[in-house]
Enzyme design. Structure first.
Site, PDB file in Angstrom:
ATOM      1  N   ASN A   2     -24.978  12.259 -22.517  1.00  0.00           N
ATOM      2  CA  ASN A   2     -23.660  11.717 -22.868  1.00  0.00           C
ATOM      3  C   ASN A   2     -22.722  11.688 -21.665  1.00  0.00           C
ATOM      4  OD1 ASN A   2     -24.338  11.242 -25.483  1.00  0.00           O
ATOM      5  ND2 ASN A   2     -23.177  12.935 -26.354  1.00  0.00           N
ATOM      6  N   GLU A   6     -28.912  16.109 -24.871  1.00  0.00           N
ATOM      7  CA  GLU A   6     -27.935  15.218 -25.510  1.00  0.00           C
ATOM      8  C   GLU A   6     -26.593  15.264 -24.773  1.00  0.00           C
ATOM      9  OE1 GLU A   6     -28.724  13.113 -27.639  1.00  0.00           O
ATOM     10  OE2 GLU A   6     -30.611  13.898 -28.428  1.00  0.00           O
ATOM     11  N   ARG A  44     -28.439   3.338 -28.138  1.00  0.00           N
ATOM     12  CA  ARG A  44     -28.079   4.714 -28.481  1.00  0.00           C
ATOM     13  C   ARG A  44     -28.049   4.805 -30.007  1.00  0.00           C
ATOM     14  NH1 ARG A  44     -29.986   7.100 -24.875  1.00  0.00           N
ATOM     15  NH2 ARG A  44     -29.149   8.936 -25.884  1.00  0.00           N
TER      16      ARG A  44
END
Ligand SMILES: Nc1ncnc2c1ncn2[C@@H]1O[C@H](COP(=O)(O)OP(=O)(O)O)[C@@H](O)[C@H]1O
Ligand SMILES: [Mg+2]
Lengths: 102, 151
Positions: free
Chosen positions: B54, B50, B108
């Protein structure tokens, strides 16, 4: 990739890869949408048999397809959901919009 | 093995999505020395994935840049730091709310920070607009094997 998508009646079966992350997710979504639009399938079944890893990119794939088929009264399903994948699905609340078949 | 041993690795790689899998494998291999459970390995991989994703899609917006991952083991306590020098986050508190995303067009889900929070013991985010973002996560590993350490 092609062998991972199969149409049976009104169902698109998607064999998910071993690892589902952002690197693969757009390609899976695009391919699935081709079938949803051109073959007019209403339902999508995600098969996690081979899958050992999924991050929130997988949530995006499922949610995105759910939003597409929902307008035609379609549904999304998940099969062969193992421990790690199950946790991600429940944590994100996806189980509320998707039927999980054992 | 000595539980208070200190060990640190640093990975630096181009901000391209093919490296997400590489970073997960490297960090999973690094932590095996403290005998984490299968669930703990999976937790760390998800949280790392994650943070790295990002950095690539939000920090650098899929343009050129480097992502740096520092992993530190102090005994069975893991600290993972993921750093980018990308665009930064204007409002960290809002960004961390579940379902909040600035890239819905990329599908997303806005669940990245929620996953990092759920899968690790601690999460800290430092960010400055135009300078970049550092995500720091901590987790104690090997808890179950430690508790079940009887003969
Ligand atoms: N490294 C980063 N650099 C800049 N913005 C970020 C970074 N990480 C997260 N963000 C911002 O925080 C939001 C929420 O992140 P996250 O919870 O992972 O959800 P998602 O990635 O699905 O959008 C992102 O949409 C983005 O606006
Ligand atoms: Mg994210």
């Amino acid at each position: 990739m092609e062998e991972n998508f199969k149409v049976i009646d009104n169902y698109l079966m998607v064999k998910m890869p071993e690892e589902i992350d952002h690197h693969q997710s757009a390609a899976i979504s695009e391919r699935a949408d081709m079938f949803i639009i051109h073959k007019k399938v209403n339902n999508v079944v995600f098969d996690f048999e081979k899958t050992v890893f999924m991050d929130s990119s997988g949530i995006g794939i499922i949610m995105g397809r759910y939003k597409k088929v929902r307008c035609f009264g379609g549904k999304v399903f998940a099969v062969h959901v193992n421990g790690a994948i199950r946790r991600v699905i429940y944590l994100s609340g996806l189980h509320k919009v998707m039927d999980i078949l054992e | 093995m000595d539980r208070e041993m200190k060990n640190e690795i640093t990975l630096e790689f181009d901000a391209v999505s093919v490296n997400e899998g590489f970073a997960r494998v490297a960090v999973a291999a690094f932590i095996t020395s403290v005998n984490p459970t299968i669930e703990e390995i999976s937790d760390v991989k998800t949280a790392l994935s994650e943070a790295v994703t990002n950095a690539i899609i939000h920090g650098y917006e899929e343009k050129e840049g480097k992502v740096r991952v520092v992993c530190l083991l102090e005994g069975d306590r893991l600290t993972v730091e993921v750093k980018d020098k990308g665009k930064g986050i204007e409002n960290v508190e809002r960004a961390m709310e579940p379902l909040y995303t600035t890239k819905p067009e990329l599908e997303r889900s806005g669940m990245g920070f929620a996953f990092m929070e759920a899968f690790m013991d601690e999460l800290e985010v430092e960010s400055a607009v135009g300078e970049g973002t550092t995500v720091r996560m901590r987790k104690k590993l090997g808890t179950e094997s430690y508790l079940g350490d009887e003969e």
